[in-house]
Design a protein around this motif. Structure first.
Motif, PDB file in Angstrom:
ATOM      1  N   SER A 186     -68.221   9.588 -71.536  1.00  0.00           N
ATOM      2  CA  SER A 186     -67.052   9.190 -70.807  1.00  0.00           C
ATOM      3  C   SER A 186     -66.820   7.954 -71.343  1.00  0.00           C
ATOM      4  CB  SER A 186     -67.428   9.180 -69.442  1.00  0.00           C
ATOM      5  OG  SER A 186     -68.491   8.208 -69.227  1.00  0.00           O
ATOM      6  N   ALA A 187     -67.570   7.166 -72.193  1.00  0.00           N
ATOM      7  CA  ALA A 187     -67.100   6.046 -72.644  1.00  0.00           C
ATOM      8  C   ALA A 187     -66.268   5.787 -73.959  1.00  0.00           C
ATOM      9  CB  ALA A 187     -68.848   5.418 -73.232  1.00  0.00           C
ATOM     10  N   GLN A 188     -66.008   7.055 -74.515  1.00  0.00           N
ATOM     11  CA  GLN A 188     -65.084   7.219 -75.770  1.00  0.00           C
ATOM     12  C   GLN A 188     -63.770   6.975 -75.321  1.00  0.00           C
ATOM     13  OE1 GLN A 188     -66.384   8.105 -78.809  1.00  0.00           O
ATOM     14  NE2 GLN A 188     -68.423   7.957 -77.894  1.00  0.00           N
ATOM     15  N   ILE A 189     -62.803   6.248 -76.437  1.00  0.00           N
ATOM     16  CA  ILE A 189     -61.564   5.886 -75.862  1.00  0.00           C
ATOM     17  C   ILE A 189     -60.720   6.390 -77.211  1.00  0.00           C
ATOM     18  CG2 ILE A 189     -62.166   3.593 -77.037  1.00  0.00           C
ATOM     19  CD1 ILE A 189     -59.991   2.553 -75.131  1.00  0.00           C
ATOM     20  N   GLN A 199     -55.379   5.917 -75.735  1.00  0.00           N
ATOM     21  CA  GLN A 199     -55.541   5.238 -74.485  1.00  0.00           C
ATOM     22  C   GLN A 199     -55.871   3.535 -74.961  1.00  0.00           C
ATOM     23  OE1 GLN A 199     -59.321   7.281 -74.191  1.00  0.00           O
ATOM     24  NE2 GLN A 199     -58.800   7.808 -71.812  1.00  0.00           N
ATOM     25  N   PHE A 200     -56.310   3.128 -76.110  1.00  0.00           N
ATOM     26  CA  PHE A 200     -56.335   1.778 -76.412  1.00  0.00           C
ATOM     27  C   PHE A 200     -55.071   1.223 -76.541  1.00  0.00           C
ATOM     28  CE2 PHE A 200     -57.383  -1.715 -79.475  1.00  0.00           C
ATOM     29  CZ  PHE A 200     -58.530  -2.149 -79.138  1.00  0.00           C
ATOM     30  N   GLN A 252     -62.041  -5.285 -69.817  1.00  0.00           N
ATOM     31  CA  GLN A 252     -61.361  -3.716 -69.845  1.00  0.00           C
ATOM     32  C   GLN A 252     -61.983  -3.097 -71.054  1.00  0.00           C
ATOM     33  OE1 GLN A 252     -56.949  -3.818 -70.218  1.00  0.00           O
ATOM     34  NE2 GLN A 252     -57.247  -6.081 -70.554  1.00  0.00           N
ATOM     35  N   LEU A 253     -62.472  -3.687 -72.143  1.00  0.00           N
ATOM     36  CA  LEU A 253     -63.249  -2.796 -73.157  1.00  0.00           C
ATOM     37  C   LEU A 253     -64.516  -2.558 -72.649  1.00  0.00           C
ATOM     38  CD1 LEU A 253     -62.078  -4.880 -76.419  1.00  0.00           C
ATOM     39  CD2 LEU A 253     -61.163  -2.373 -75.567  1.00  0.00           C
ATOM     40  N   ASN A 284     -65.360  -1.179 -69.814  1.00  0.00           N
ATOM     41  CA  ASN A 284     -65.253   0.129 -69.218  1.00  0.00           C
ATOM     42  C   ASN A 284     -65.244   1.218 -70.104  1.00  0.00           C
ATOM     43  OD1 ASN A 284     -65.025  -1.348 -66.755  1.00  0.00           O
ATOM     44  ND2 ASN A 284     -62.875  -1.547 -67.014  1.00  0.00           N
ATOM     45  N   TYR A 285     -64.852   0.994 -71.367  1.00  0.00           N
ATOM     46  CA  TYR A 285     -64.884   2.170 -72.343  1.00  0.00           C
ATOM     47  C   TYR A 285     -66.119   2.174 -73.497  1.00  0.00           C
ATOM     48  CZ  TYR A 285     -60.087   2.842 -71.089  1.00  0.00           C
ATOM     49  OH  TYR A 285     -58.836   3.015 -70.442  1.00  0.00           O
ATOM     50  N   ILE A 313     -63.320   4.049 -81.269  1.00  0.00           N
ATOM     51  CA  ILE A 313     -62.274   4.624 -80.958  1.00  0.00           C
ATOM     52  C   ILE A 313     -61.801   5.813 -81.746  1.00  0.00           C
ATOM     53  CG2 ILE A 313     -59.671   4.353 -81.237  1.00  0.00           C
ATOM     54  CD1 ILE A 313     -60.247   1.157 -80.884  1.00  0.00           C
TER      55      ILE A 313
END
Length: 128
Positions: free
Chosen positions: A18-21, A25-26, A41-42, A44-45, A59
């Motif tokens: 779930s931590a993949q972005i 999204q970025f 913000q980052l 959260n990813y 990313i």
């Protein structure tokens, strides 16, 4: 004991996934914020500080490092996102062409070539 281990392993895998972005999204993240707000913000990813004190994360399955330049009012004026992979000249040209297509039409992003080692290159996204 096996059940507890499996439960912990599943929780770790789920949180990592779930931590993949993604690149898309970025690009939805607000860049005109303070460094602290951007860090939050980052985080959260799944981004975290690396050995050099810069934010690091993934990313689209590419390991990247993020650095900021702030303006006089303390807001981020420029953000650099560098792909950590060291590429040969040919690999760099192929990756540059691929990324150029992705950012086509996005006004505030440019690509820059960095040479951390002689004959090895990295791609940096510059967000302004």
């Amino acid at each position: 004991m096996k059940k507890l281990f499996l439960l912990v392993a599943m929780a770790f895998i789920t949180s990592f996934a779930s931590a993949q972005i993604t690149f898309e999204q970025f690009n939805q993240i607000n860049f005109k914020v303070t460094p602290q707000q951007m860090t939050e913000q980052l985080a959260n990813y799944g981004f975290d500080y690396n050995y050099y004190g810069n934010l690091e994360g993934t990313i689209d399955n590419q390991l990247v490092e993020v650095t900021f330049t702030t303006s006089q009012n303390g807001m981020i004026s420029e953000m650099k996102v560098v792909e950590i992979n060291n590429l040969s000249d040919k690999e760099y040209n192929e990756r540059y062409a691929q990324l150029s297509e992705k950012i086509q039409g996005i006004n505030n992003i440019s690509l820059k070539r960095e040479e951390p080692y002689e004959g090895k290159y990295r791609i940096a996204f510059i967000y302004e």
